[in-house]
Design a protein around this motif. Structure first.
Motif, PDB file in Angstrom:
ATOM      1  N   ASP A   2      57.458  60.929  34.117  1.00  0.00           N
ATOM      2  CA  ASP A   2      58.554  60.757  35.053  1.00  0.00           C
ATOM      3  C   ASP A   2      58.270  59.594  35.999  1.00  0.00           C
ATOM      4  O   ASP A   2      57.247  58.919  35.904  1.00  0.00           O
ATOM      5  CB  ASP A   2      58.840  62.054  35.820  1.00  0.00           C
ATOM      6  CG  ASP A   2      57.705  62.455  36.760  1.00  0.00           C
ATOM      7  OD1 ASP A   2      56.678  61.751  36.800  1.00  0.00           O
ATOM      8  OD2 ASP A   2      57.867  63.458  37.455  1.00  0.00           O
ATOM      9  N   HIS A   4      57.501  59.571  39.091  1.00  0.00           N
ATOM     10  CA  HIS A   4      56.306  59.749  39.924  1.00  0.00           C
ATOM     11  C   HIS A   4      55.051  59.287  39.191  1.00  0.00           C
ATOM     12  O   HIS A   4      54.174  58.658  39.797  1.00  0.00           O
ATOM     13  CB  HIS A   4      56.165  61.213  40.340  1.00  0.00           C
ATOM     14  CG  HIS A   4      57.273  61.691  41.216  1.00  0.00           C
ATOM     15  ND1 HIS A   4      57.394  61.321  42.525  1.00  0.00           N
ATOM     16  CD2 HIS A   4      58.327  62.498  40.961  1.00  0.00           C
ATOM     17  CE1 HIS A   4      58.454  61.882  43.045  1.00  0.00           C
ATOM     18  NE2 HIS A   4      59.051  62.602  42.108  1.00  0.00           N
ATOM     19  N   ASP A   5      54.958  59.583  37.901  1.00  0.00           N
ATOM     20  CA  ASP A   5      53.789  59.160  37.125  1.00  0.00           C
ATOM     21  C   ASP A   5      53.699  57.633  37.076  1.00  0.00           C
ATOM     22  O   ASP A   5      52.611  57.053  37.198  1.00  0.00           O
ATOM     23  CB  ASP A   5      53.847  59.726  35.703  1.00  0.00           C
ATOM     24  CG  ASP A   5      53.737  61.242  35.683  1.00  0.00           C
ATOM     25  OD1 ASP A   5      53.144  61.808  36.631  1.00  0.00           O
ATOM     26  OD2 ASP A   5      54.243  61.861  34.730  1.00  0.00           O
ATOM     27  N   ASP A   8      52.550  56.381  40.343  1.00  0.00           N
ATOM     28  CA  ASP A   8      51.113  56.619  40.473  1.00  0.00           C
ATOM     29  C   ASP A   8      50.322  55.559  39.712  1.00  0.00           C
ATOM     30  O   ASP A   8      49.296  55.061  40.204  1.00  0.00           O
ATOM     31  CB  ASP A   8      50.744  58.015  39.962  1.00  0.00           C
ATOM     32  CG  ASP A   8      51.271  59.125  40.873  1.00  0.00           C
ATOM     33  OD1 ASP A   8      51.620  58.826  42.034  1.00  0.00           O
ATOM     34  OD2 ASP A   8      51.337  60.278  40.393  1.00  0.00           O
ATOM     35  N   SER A  47      66.820  60.692  36.122  1.00  0.00           N
ATOM     36  CA  SER A  47      66.841  61.466  37.354  1.00  0.00           C
ATOM     37  C   SER A  47      68.242  61.512  37.938  1.00  0.00           C
ATOM     38  O   SER A  47      68.685  62.539  38.440  1.00  0.00           O
ATOM     39  CB  SER A  47      65.875  60.853  38.372  1.00  0.00           C
ATOM     40  OG  SER A  47      64.561  60.898  37.891  1.00  0.00           O
ATOM     41  N   ASN A 125      64.388  65.950  46.663  1.00  0.00           N
ATOM     42  CA  ASN A 125      63.290  65.518  45.779  1.00  0.00           C
ATOM     43  C   ASN A 125      63.588  64.148  45.191  1.00  0.00           C
ATOM     44  O   ASN A 125      62.706  63.287  45.105  1.00  0.00           O
ATOM     45  CB  ASN A 125      63.083  66.530  44.649  1.00  0.00           C
ATOM     46  CG  ASN A 125      62.461  67.813  45.145  1.00  0.00           C
ATOM     47  OD1 ASN A 125      61.859  67.845  46.198  1.00  0.00           O
ATOM     48  ND2 ASN A 125      62.620  68.876  44.382  1.00  0.00           N
ATOM     49  N   ALA A 129      61.567  60.523  45.690  1.00  0.00           N
ATOM     50  CA  ALA A 129      61.155  59.656  44.578  1.00  0.00           C
ATOM     51  C   ALA A 129      61.688  58.245  44.778  1.00  0.00           C
ATOM     52  O   ALA A 129      60.965  57.264  44.552  1.00  0.00           O
ATOM     53  CB  ALA A 129      61.636  60.239  43.246  1.00  0.00           C
ATOM     54  N   LYS A 132      59.698  56.489  47.513  1.00  0.00           N
ATOM     55  CA  LYS A 132      58.384  56.075  47.030  1.00  0.00           C
ATOM     56  C   LYS A 132      58.508  54.827  46.156  1.00  0.00           C
ATOM     57  O   LYS A 132      57.691  53.918  46.252  1.00  0.00           O
ATOM     58  CB  LYS A 132      57.716  57.207  46.252  1.00  0.00           C
ATOM     59  CG  LYS A 132      57.200  58.316  47.131  1.00  0.00           C
ATOM     60  CD  LYS A 132      56.518  59.401  46.312  1.00  0.00           C
ATOM     61  CE  LYS A 132      55.990  60.517  47.177  1.00  0.00           C
ATOM     62  NZ  LYS A 132      55.349  61.554  46.372  1.00  0.00           N
ATOM     63  N   THR A 133      59.524  54.811  45.314  1.00  0.00           N
ATOM     64  CA  THR A 133      59.736  53.651  44.450  1.00  0.00           C
ATOM     65  C   THR A 133      60.018  52.411  45.287  1.00  0.00           C
ATOM     66  O   THR A 133      59.428  51.348  45.072  1.00  0.00           O
ATOM     67  CB  THR A 133      60.909  53.905  43.480  1.00  0.00           C
ATOM     68  OG1 THR A 133      60.612  55.057  42.690  1.00  0.00           O
ATOM     69  CG2 THR A 133      61.129  52.706  42.574  1.00  0.00           C
TER      70      THR A 133
END
Length: 164
Positions: A2, A4-5, A8, A47, A125, A129, A132-133
């Motif tokens: 996803d 988030h991965d 990361d 998403s 949520n 995301a 963060k992106t």
């Protein structure tokens, strides 16, 4: 995998990048960063589609509650018409119909609140995301901008590895 991965992975790439001497800047492989950003971007529509599905489900649940409420009210009205011949029975029927209507309205409000809470949690949520992106992209752009500013001040950067 996803979004988030992928974020990361991008963070790990930046964190493990070779540091520039006497600077907060680092050297990252542009192709790797761009590939990770493209992969994260390709995951975003999934998403978004999931968020749309959640919103569509919310509307279906509310519509079903309205239909159920309308059916309950229709049955209560029919019962009231059948019992109209006796005054006391009619008053009881009206009271029961009002209670059924109140119960149906309360149940519909409860279901709407639960659905709204569920949708809000999913959207929160998704919002995290996206933030963060955006932060990762902005951080990468800031680093690239900083590297260009550094090169303009001091000339070309020597990218030969340092000994040891």
């Amino acid at each position: 995998m996803d979004v988030h991965d992928k974020l990361d992975e991008l963070s790990a790439l930046v964190e493990s990048a070779r540091a520039m001497p006497m600077s907060a800047s680092c050297v990252v492989n542009r192709a790797q960063v761009l590939d990770l950003l493209d992969e994260a971007r390709s995951l975003l529509p999934t998403s978004l589609a999931q968020a749309d599905d959640v919103l569509a489900d919310r509307e279906d649940i509310v519509a079903a509650a309205k239909v159920s409420g309308a059916e309950i009210i229709a049955r209560a009205d029919e019962e009231a018409r059948l019992l109209v011949s006796e005054h006391e029975v009619y008053r009881v029927a009206v009271a029961e119909a009002a209670a059924v209507r109140a119960d149906a309205d309360a149940e519909a409000r409860r279901m709407r609140r639960e659905t709204d809470d569920y949708v809000d949690a999913k959207l929160a949520n998704f919002e995290v995301a996206l933030h963060k992106t955006i932060a990762a992209v902005q951080k990468g752009r800031d680093k690239i901008r900083g590297r260009h500013d550094f090169e303009e001040l001091g000339g070309p950067v020597d990218e030969t590895p340092l000994p040891g």
